[in-house]
Design an enzyme around this catalytic site. Structure first.
Site, PDB file in Angstrom:
ATOM      1  N   GLY A 166       0.800  -1.221   0.000  1.00 61.15           N
ATOM      2  CA  GLY A 166       0.000   0.000   0.000  1.00 61.15           C
ATOM      3  C   GLY A 166       0.830   1.266   0.000  1.00 61.15           C
ATOM      4  N   GLY A 167       2.045   1.187  -0.530  1.00 59.32           N
ATOM      5  CA  GLY A 167       2.866   2.394  -0.657  1.00 59.32           C
ATOM      6  C   GLY A 167       3.205   3.029   0.679  1.00 59.32           C
ATOM      7  N   SER A 226       4.438  -5.740  -2.284  1.00 53.71           N
ATOM      8  CA  SER A 226       4.747  -4.359  -2.627  1.00 53.71           C
ATOM      9  C   SER A 226       5.511  -3.681  -1.487  1.00 53.71           C
ATOM     10  CB  SER A 226       3.455  -3.623  -3.004  1.00 53.71           C
ATOM     11  OG  SER A 226       3.742  -2.380  -3.588  1.00 53.71           O
TER      12      SER A 226
END
Length: 163
Positions: free
Chosen positions: A70-71, A150
């Protein structure tokens, strides 16, 4: 013993060598367990969920710790968890999905904002909690693997390569 290799997408592969308790897919969920207490931080941001084999196996299960993506600014421990608990517990693992504090979105230049290295410190704290407490849930603290997606994969990489 059989070897099972499953492609989970986005760079994650599970390799199982036929755990004797594997296969049922029945699991028990323990939600919102706090792994750290930091003044002024909402408890849910420093919590984890544990998915264990059900019934509890005689021998402790290997543990997978999942760190969401989620960055570094969105998402949480329940993000894209529809199939992971049944998949991993069905293969004989104890699964732990963790939250960590998030950076502001949109970006803020507030000096008090959540930023490096807070995210990875939270992940490291969660790992330490798991290692200390997972035996109470049927997990083996000597067999812990880290997985992430991620930003979570980035955090796993940093934590696993920094003493």
């Amino acid at each position: 013993m059989r070897t099972v290799i499953k492609w989970l997408g986005v760079g994650a592969i599970v390799i199982s060598t036929g755990c004797p308790q594997a296969g049922s897919g029945d699991f028990t969920t323990y939600r919102d367990i706090p792994y750290a207490d930091v003044s002024g931080v909402a408890a849910n941001l420093l919590s984890l969920d544990i998915y264990t084999l059900s019934p509890k196996p005689e021998a402790p299960a290997p543990v997978l710790i999942w760190v969401h993506g989620g960055g570094w600014s969105i998402g949480d421990k329940s993000y894209h968890m529809e199939y992971k608990p049944a998949l991993f517990t069905g293969e004989g693992y104890c699964l732990v999905s963790i939250n960590y504090r998030l950076s502001p979105r949109p970006f803020s230049d507030d000096p008090g904002r959540i930023k490096y290295p807070v995210h990875e410190q939270d992940v490291a704290s969660a790992i330490a909690w798991v290692q200390e407490h997972i035996a109470q849930y049927g997990g083996d603290p000597s067999r812990i693997a880290l997985l992430g997606h991620s930003a979570g994969a980035h955090l796993v990489s940093i934590v696993s390569t920094d003493e």
